[in-house]
Design a protein around this motif. Structure first.
Motif, short mmCIF file in Angstrom:
data_model
loop_
_atom_site.label_atom_id
_atom_site.label_comp_id
_atom_site.label_asym_id
_atom_site.label_seq_id
_atom_site.Cartn_x
_atom_site.Cartn_y
_atom_site.Cartn_z
N THR A 236 0.84 -1.19 0.00
CA THR A 236 0.00 0.00 0.00
C THR A 236 0.88 1.24 0.00
OG1 THR A 236 -1.69 -1.18 1.27
CG2 THR A 236 -1.83 1.22 1.24
N HIS A 237 0.45 2.28 -0.70
CA HIS A 237 1.23 3.51 -0.76
C HIS A 237 0.39 4.69 -0.29
CE1 HIS A 237 3.30 6.85 -3.25
NE2 HIS A 237 4.03 6.60 -2.18
N TYR A 238 1.03 5.57 0.49
CA TYR A 238 0.41 6.83 0.91
C TYR A 238 1.23 7.97 0.31
CZ TYR A 238 -1.89 3.99 4.52
OH TYR A 238 -2.63 3.05 5.19
N LEU A 239 0.55 8.87 -0.38
CA LEU A 239 1.21 10.06 -0.91
C LEU A 239 0.32 11.25 -0.60
CD1 LEU A 239 3.60 11.22 -2.48
CD2 LEU A 239 2.27 10.93 -4.57
N PHE A 240 0.89 12.26 0.09
CA PHE A 240 0.09 13.39 0.55
C PHE A 240 -1.09 12.89 1.38
CE2 PHE A 240 1.51 14.95 -3.78
CZ PHE A 240 2.62 15.60 -3.29
N ASN A 241 -0.88 11.81 2.14
CA ASN A 241 -1.90 11.21 3.00
C ASN A 241 -3.06 10.57 2.24
OD1 ASN A 241 -0.42 11.91 5.20
ND2 ASN A 241 -1.71 13.61 5.83
N HIS A 242 -2.93 10.42 0.94
CA HIS A 242 -3.92 9.67 0.16
C HIS A 242 -3.42 8.23 0.02
CE1 HIS A 242 -6.46 13.03 -1.54
NE2 HIS A 242 -5.52 13.67 -0.88
N ARG A 243 -4.33 7.31 0.16
CA ARG A 243 -3.96 5.89 0.17
C ARG A 243 -4.32 5.21 -1.13
NH1 ARG A 243 -5.38 1.30 4.71
NH2 ARG A 243 -5.33 -0.51 3.34
N GLY A 244 -3.41 4.39 -1.63
CA GLY A 244 -3.69 3.60 -2.83
C GLY A 244 -3.12 2.20 -2.68
N GLU A 245 -3.88 1.19 -3.06
CA GLU A 245 -3.41 -0.19 -3.02
C GLU A 245 -2.59 -0.47 -4.28
OE1 GLU A 245 -3.79 -1.92 -0.32
OE2 GLU A 245 -5.00 -0.32 0.56
N LEU A 246 -1.32 -0.85 -4.10
CA LEU A 246 -0.43 -1.02 -5.24
C LEU A 246 -0.49 -2.42 -5.84
CD1 LEU A 246 2.87 0.84 -4.30
CD2 LEU A 246 0.82 1.71 -5.40
N ILE A 247 -0.38 -3.43 -4.98
CA ILE A 247 -0.22 -4.78 -5.54
C ILE A 247 -0.55 -5.83 -4.50
CG2 ILE A 247 2.24 -4.87 -4.93
CD1 ILE A 247 2.71 -6.37 -7.56
N HIS A 248 -1.14 -6.95 -4.94
CA HIS A 248 -1.42 -8.11 -4.09
C HIS A 248 -0.85 -9.33 -4.81
CE1 HIS A 248 -5.34 -5.79 -2.92
NE2 HIS A 248 -4.26 -5.21 -2.44
N GLU A 249 0.20 -9.92 -4.30
CA GLU A 249 0.81 -11.09 -4.93
C GLU A 249 1.40 -12.01 -3.88
OE1 GLU A 249 3.75 -10.21 -7.84
OE2 GLU A 249 2.34 -9.38 -9.30
N LYS A 250 1.50 -13.30 -4.21
CA LYS A 250 2.06 -14.27 -3.27
C LYS A 250 3.58 -14.26 -3.26
CE LYS A 250 -1.69 -17.68 -3.11
NZ LYS A 250 -2.06 -19.10 -3.34
N GLU A 251 4.20 -14.12 -4.42
CA GLU A 251 5.66 -14.23 -4.50
C GLU A 251 6.31 -13.03 -3.82
OE1 GLU A 251 9.50 -14.58 -5.21
OE2 GLU A 251 8.57 -12.97 -6.34
N ILE A 252 7.19 -13.30 -2.83
CA ILE A 252 7.69 -12.24 -1.96
C ILE A 252 8.57 -11.25 -2.70
CG2 ILE A 252 9.12 -11.73 0.06
CD1 ILE A 252 8.25 -14.40 1.23
N PHE A 253 9.65 -11.75 -3.30
CA PHE A 253 10.64 -10.83 -3.85
C PHE A 253 10.15 -10.18 -5.14
CE2 PHE A 253 13.12 -14.11 -1.50
CZ PHE A 253 13.36 -13.31 -0.39
N GLY A 254 9.42 -10.93 -5.93
CA GLY A 254 8.86 -10.34 -7.14
C GLY A 254 7.88 -9.23 -6.82
N SER A 255 7.05 -9.44 -5.79
CA SER A 255 6.08 -8.41 -5.42
C SER A 255 6.79 -7.20 -4.84
CB SER A 255 5.06 -8.96 -4.41
OG SER A 255 5.66 -9.26 -3.16
N SER A 256 7.91 -7.42 -4.15
CA SER A 256 8.68 -6.30 -3.60
C SER A 256 9.22 -5.42 -4.71
CB SER A 256 9.84 -6.82 -2.74
OG SER A 256 9.39 -7.63 -1.68
N PHE A 257 9.83 -6.06 -5.73
CA PHE A 257 10.36 -5.31 -6.87
C PHE A 257 9.24 -4.57 -7.60
CE2 PHE A 257 14.37 -7.84 -6.93
CZ PHE A 257 15.23 -6.77 -7.02
N ARG A 258 8.12 -5.26 -7.80
CA ARG A 258 7.03 -4.65 -8.55
C ARG A 258 6.43 -3.47 -7.78
NH1 ARG A 258 1.63 -7.43 -11.12
NH2 ARG A 258 1.21 -5.79 -12.61
N ALA A 259 6.32 -3.62 -6.46
CA ALA A 259 5.81 -2.53 -5.63
C ALA A 259 6.70 -1.30 -5.75
CB ALA A 259 5.70 -2.98 -4.17
N ILE A 260 8.02 -1.50 -5.74
CA ILE A 260 8.95 -0.39 -5.87
C ILE A 260 8.82 0.26 -7.24
CG2 ILE A 260 11.40 0.21 -6.09
CD1 ILE A 260 10.57 0.03 -3.24
#
Length: 374
Positions: A236-260
């Motif tokens: 999940t990402h907050y920018l200027f206190n607005h919240r947005g859901e970025l990604i939901h995935e099972k694979e840990i490292f792949g989801s980390s890279f994709r979130a970034i």
């Protein structure tokens, strides 16, 4: 034990590369000057005398991604046409440990060519993203990743401590590749008085934003990670206190890279001016405007802001007034300037899920008027 030390050394290396030459206050971050954008590390198994041109081409591409923010820069410009011999731009070349080479390219020469080709260059001063990550291990252990080691909040020890620390390595590497400055929280007594593992895991926005105020950031990334990969990891990402859901995935490292990567696109869309002279528009909605005097105070404040070219009142409904602002600075500077008013308070609003292909969702700023008169 050797493997764990190796992982920790890699993490320290990424942090060092990331922060070297930057002016950083340990807590008050807001934004930093990224002075390491033109130095990259590349895996190599050849001697210096046998280095191929492909190594220099790869180094140039990595650097172009960092300074433009464009992950697919090779599809936007003809790199080989603009830089037919990347080796000519090498300022420093050295072999380092772990079969890697460190290459530093000439920033002024590269930027001159990009400007002549009308390619937008992202300023070295970039907003910092604070990252809260809560990790569940085997259904028993709970850990919050900190700026040093993970903080165990329940259980005797994380079963996958090495994997948990490796997540930090992947995240630092992904952020460095995109030129995005990040940091992890201290997770010390001060933090733990404001936020708990349950707050992070449950995605409680008020607690997350309140705990993050200490770090003086407007960009916050929150990860809820299961190291068994039986259920989805949530980012999940907050920018200027607005919240947005970025990604939901099972694979840990792949989801980390994709979130970034998605985070990078969001920040780029909101902070990189496509045309420095182009006048931009932003809606500013202020609630709690219950009198003519409150409207006058807000108008006086907006008029005093040099960074605003002009503003108009678009609508008035109930106690809400919507202004349209005209400006040429980036959204980050505009938001921080508005936030500096003692009479205006930020409003946290839940936003709909961010599309993976469309990251610019922060089309308006929302504040409430604080009437000081009792």
């Amino acid at each position: 034990m050797d493997f764990r030390n190796s992982i920790n050394e890699k993490i320290k290396s990424f942090i060092l590369i990331f922060l070297i030459g930057s002016t950083l206050n340990p807590i008050s971050l807001l934004s930093v000057e990224m002075d390491s954008l033109y130095t990259v590390e590349i895996s190599n198994h050849l001697t210096q005398s046998n280095i191929s041109d492909s190594i220099y081409e790869l180094a140039l591409k990595k650097i172009l991604i960092r300074i433009t923010g464009n992950e697919t820069i090779e599809k936007t410009i003809d790199i080989k046409k603009l830089f037919p011999n990347p080796k000519l731009y090498v300022r420093q070349f050295k072999l380092i440990e772990n079969n890697k080479i460190s290459i530093t390219l000439d920033d002024e020469a590269i930027e001159d060519i990009l400007r002549l080709s009308a390619v937008k260059i992202w300023s070295k001063e970039r907003p910092v993203t604070l990252i809260w990550i809560a990790i569940k291990s085997d259904g028993i252990n709970r850990e919050i990743l900190s700026s040093t080691e993970g903080i165990i909040v329940s259980g005797t020890h994380p079963i996958s401590l090495i994997d948990n620390q490796t997540i930090k390595e992947f995240i630092f590497e992904a952020a460095l590749n995109r030129g995005i400055p990040i940091r992890f929280p201290e997770v010390d007594k001060t933090d733990l008085q404001l936020i708990s593992f349950v707050d992070i895991w449950g995605g409680f926005s008020d607690q997350i934003i309140n705990a993050s105020k200490r770090y003086n950031v407007q960009s916050i990334l929150v990860g809820r990670v299961r190291n068994d990969e039986l259920t989805n990891n949530f980012w999940t990402h907050y920018l200027f206190n607005h919240r947005g859901e970025l990604i939901h995935e099972k694979e840990i490292f792949g989801s980390s890279f994709r979130a970034i990567n998605i985070l990078s696109d969001v920040i780029l869309d909101n902070f990189l001016l496509q045309d420095e002279n182009k006048v931009k528009e932003k809606n500013l909605v202020i609630s709690g405007m219950s009198s003519i005097s409150s409207l006058g105070e807000v108008e006086s404040f907006l008029s005093s802001m040099d960074i605003i070219n002009n503003f108009v009142i678009e609508s008035i409904g109930g106690d809400k007034v919507q202004f349209k602002l005209f400006y040429t600075v980036d959204d980050f500077e505009l938001y921080e300037s508005i936030r500096s008013s003692e009479k205006l308070e930020e409003i946290v609003k839940q936003e709909s899920e961010i599309s993976f292909n469309s990251s610019k969702i922060y089309e308006k700023f929302e504040f409430s008027f604080k009437d000081m008169v009792q």
